[in-house]
Design a protein around this motif. Sequence first.
Motif, short mmCIF file in Angstrom:
data_model
loop_
_atom_site.label_atom_id
_atom_site.label_comp_id
_atom_site.label_asym_id
_atom_site.label_seq_id
_atom_site.Cartn_x
_atom_site.Cartn_y
_atom_site.Cartn_z
N ALA A 31 0.85 -1.20 0.00
CA ALA A 31 0.00 0.00 0.00
C ALA A 31 0.88 1.25 0.00
O ALA A 31 1.96 1.27 0.59
CB ALA A 31 -0.91 -0.01 1.22
N GLY A 32 0.41 2.29 -0.71
CA GLY A 32 1.19 3.53 -0.77
C GLY A 32 0.83 4.34 -2.00
O GLY A 32 -0.10 4.02 -2.75
N ARG A 33 1.59 5.41 -2.22
CA ARG A 33 1.38 6.29 -3.38
C ARG A 33 2.37 5.92 -4.48
O ARG A 33 3.57 5.76 -4.22
CB ARG A 33 1.55 7.75 -3.00
N TYR A 34 1.87 5.83 -5.69
CA TYR A 34 2.70 5.44 -6.82
C TYR A 34 2.49 6.41 -7.99
O TYR A 34 1.41 6.98 -8.16
CB TYR A 34 2.36 4.02 -7.29
N VAL A 35 3.56 6.60 -8.75
CA VAL A 35 3.50 7.36 -9.99
C VAL A 35 3.62 6.37 -11.14
O VAL A 35 4.54 5.54 -11.17
CB VAL A 35 4.63 8.40 -10.07
N VAL A 36 2.67 6.45 -12.08
CA VAL A 36 2.70 5.60 -13.27
C VAL A 36 2.97 6.49 -14.47
O VAL A 36 2.28 7.50 -14.67
CB VAL A 36 1.37 4.83 -13.45
N GLN A 37 3.96 6.13 -15.26
CA GLN A 37 4.33 6.91 -16.44
C GLN A 37 4.31 6.03 -17.68
O GLN A 37 4.70 4.86 -17.63
CB GLN A 37 5.72 7.53 -16.29
N LYS A 38 3.87 6.62 -18.78
CA LYS A 38 4.00 5.99 -20.09
C LYS A 38 4.91 6.87 -20.93
O LYS A 38 4.72 8.09 -21.00
CB LYS A 38 2.64 5.84 -20.77
N LEU B 32 5.65 12.51 -22.12
CA LEU B 32 5.30 11.51 -21.12
C LEU B 32 3.84 11.64 -20.75
O LEU B 32 3.27 12.74 -20.77
CB LEU B 32 6.15 11.69 -19.86
N LEU B 33 3.22 10.51 -20.40
CA LEU B 33 1.90 10.51 -19.79
C LEU B 33 2.07 10.06 -18.35
O LEU B 33 2.68 9.02 -18.08
CB LEU B 33 0.94 9.57 -20.54
N THR B 34 1.51 10.84 -17.41
CA THR B 34 1.76 10.60 -16.00
C THR B 34 0.47 10.63 -15.21
O THR B 34 -0.42 11.46 -15.47
CB THR B 34 2.72 11.66 -15.43
N THR B 35 0.38 9.72 -14.22
CA THR B 35 -0.72 9.78 -13.27
C THR B 35 -0.22 9.30 -11.92
O THR B 35 0.77 8.56 -11.83
CB THR B 35 -1.90 8.90 -13.72
N GLU B 36 -0.88 9.74 -10.88
CA GLU B 36 -0.54 9.32 -9.52
C GLU B 36 -1.65 8.44 -9.00
O GLU B 36 -2.83 8.77 -9.11
CB GLU B 36 -0.32 10.53 -8.61
N VAL B 37 -1.28 7.30 -8.43
CA VAL B 37 -2.24 6.31 -7.95
C VAL B 37 -1.98 6.07 -6.47
O VAL B 37 -0.84 5.83 -6.06
CB VAL B 37 -2.12 4.98 -8.72
N TYR B 38 -3.04 6.13 -5.67
CA TYR B 38 -2.93 5.83 -4.24
C TYR B 38 -3.56 4.47 -3.99
O TYR B 38 -4.75 4.26 -4.23
CB TYR B 38 -3.63 6.90 -3.41
N LEU B 39 -2.74 3.52 -3.53
CA LEU B 39 -3.20 2.17 -3.28
C LEU B 39 -3.38 1.97 -1.78
O LEU B 39 -2.43 2.12 -1.02
CB LEU B 39 -2.20 1.14 -3.82
N THR B 40 -4.57 1.66 -1.39
CA THR B 40 -4.84 1.32 0.01
C THR B 40 -4.95 -0.20 0.13
O THR B 40 -5.28 -0.89 -0.83
CB THR B 40 -6.14 1.98 0.50
N VAL C 183 -5.24 1.07 -13.99
CA VAL C 183 -4.62 2.20 -14.68
C VAL C 183 -5.50 2.59 -15.86
O VAL C 183 -5.84 1.75 -16.70
CB VAL C 183 -3.21 1.84 -15.16
N ASP C 184 -5.88 3.86 -15.92
CA ASP C 184 -6.70 4.39 -17.01
C ASP C 184 -5.89 5.44 -17.75
O ASP C 184 -5.59 6.50 -17.21
CB ASP C 184 -7.99 4.99 -16.45
N GLU C 185 -5.53 5.14 -18.99
CA GLU C 185 -4.70 6.07 -19.76
C GLU C 185 -5.39 7.40 -19.99
O GLU C 185 -4.73 8.44 -20.14
CB GLU C 185 -4.31 5.43 -21.09
N LYS C 186 -6.72 7.41 -19.97
CA LYS C 186 -7.46 8.66 -20.18
C LYS C 186 -7.25 9.63 -19.02
O LYS C 186 -7.45 10.84 -19.18
CB LYS C 186 -8.94 8.36 -20.36
N GLU C 187 -6.89 9.10 -17.86
CA GLU C 187 -6.67 9.95 -16.69
C GLU C 187 -5.22 10.43 -16.58
O GLU C 187 -4.90 11.18 -15.66
CB GLU C 187 -7.05 9.19 -15.41
N MET C 188 -4.37 10.02 -17.51
CA MET C 188 -2.96 10.39 -17.44
C MET C 188 -2.75 11.75 -18.11
O MET C 188 -3.40 12.09 -19.11
CB MET C 188 -2.10 9.33 -18.12
N THR C 189 -1.86 12.54 -17.52
CA THR C 189 -1.60 13.91 -17.98
C THR C 189 -0.32 13.94 -18.80
O THR C 189 0.70 13.37 -18.43
CB THR C 189 -1.46 14.85 -16.78
N ALA C 190 -0.38 14.64 -19.95
CA ALA C 190 0.79 14.77 -20.80
C ALA C 190 1.77 15.79 -20.21
O ALA C 190 1.38 16.89 -19.81
CB ALA C 190 0.38 15.21 -22.21
N THR C 191 3.05 15.41 -20.10
CA THR C 191 4.09 16.30 -19.59
C THR C 191 5.32 16.17 -20.47
O THR C 191 5.47 15.23 -21.25
CB THR C 191 4.46 15.94 -18.14
#
Length: 536
Positions: free
Chosen positions: A311-318, A324-332, A339-347
Amino acid sequence: MTCRARTRWLLFAVILAITGNLDAGEMRRFGLFVGENDGGARAHRLLYAAQDARTMRDLLVEHGAIDPNDARLLVDVTERGVQDAIRAMGKRIRAHRGAGGRATLFFYYSGHGDSQGLRLRDTILALGALKQALRDTTADLRIVMLDACQSGQATRPKGGTRAPSFLVEVDRGENLAGEVIITSSAADEASQESDRIGGGYFTHHLATGLRGAADISRDGMVTLEEAYAYAYNRTLYETAGSAVGLQHAGYAADLRGHGTLVLTWPADGQTVLVFPPGLNGSFMVFDRDRKLFVADLEMNGRDERRLALPAGRYVVQKRAPDHLLTTEVYLTRGVMRQVDEKEMTATGFEDDFAKGVELANIRRATRVPVLVSGLAGVQKFLLQPAGTPLFIDMPMAGLEVEWRGLIGPNWSLTADVMTGVAETTLDFSAYDVPTSYWQFNVGLGLKYGRSWGPLRLSAGPHVGNLYVRRSFPGSIEPPQDFMMVSPGVIGEAALRLTPRLVVGVQGRSHLLYYYVEDDDFSLAYSEALVRATVRF
């Protein structure tokens, strides 16, 4: 245990009952995980071998059915320390088998190696001796994983091969006996580690596979065949462009049995990150808080991949060609997130989280270990001139800070402060005088140390700046102050109880140059101390 796990074990028991194998005895898993960064004076110091061993220990305890009490981690160890640990594990295994059980032993090593064997500091553990020691444990099944240069030497006697296919099907262990050896490189290749990954290529991809990325059958289990094929292909791909060259994993097997050997059950993990079908490209997963590179996946658009994670906070990148496509996921705990690519932000690449992870990996790996010790004991003055003593024996207490490896792999720089108080009655020529002593000592030292398993012996020069105040309560005599530099030597023996807690004894001997006008009153003093140390 999850519902799925209970169902699996119930089904397994029914199958054994039908085939008449319920009398085979309980299969229990044991593990020895060795990581040694120091390969001796002629080898460059590795950065991540010890961390790789911790990663594999934690992973197989969490998902590989090894009880924490049956998993031992060894770091900063020599050949003798490994041999002693194997013998100790053998006693546990023989006791379990004597009670009618059966045993699987995992042995993992990350560190230096060559054609002679595994290099642990200035000692060598020959591969033949290692395999014999593991056989002597009497474990029914031995699974050996070596992440070291030229570790493919270990597969030669059994016909090791570079081919990624795994030709031997084996059982989980209840009906199996024999040995499997998986190596990170061929007999003539170097194994490599990466600052970006924060570990060895082979161990990183093997661990990623065991977390679920290698589960191509999508049955919630990672078999030996799946884990090896995944680690082989990903290691080969990652090292294709390296300056050192390609790194081919290898294996050898000498087994009796049938079925499928399951290494981990990531589906039983209570926290799972899911990469669903439809995703394409390269995905990377980072631990957000600890700044660790956790896994990387190649998605083909068809297959689902699951990673069992704490459990914890994770960064997922494509990684795309120009961004880059980036999203932050909090796993409890107990939650499965997709992982939903539509929720990832382009950076842009300037925001690549991997850059910070790489710097954090280097800082962690090159950080000088700091040890803080509490000291207590007695100080005794020697060779004092005849007559009324200048100084008296007294109890001492203080603190020592040690920077290990700051100027070399076996050298430590130390700084310490000591203080003591004592009272006595001095016999002057005409009368007795109650006298109080207070001492404050600041010291610097340099120690050379060698370890044998949990035992470490150290010695070296030490310089103290001794300040003593002698006062005479109830007398009109003014206090007397002494301050002198005293060169000497220090020696100690320490026993590591846990990776962070050490206890030991320490001895010091110093010369004390003391002149009154032209008269030489020089003397010596020694200290006998006990110490309790915490490693940071």
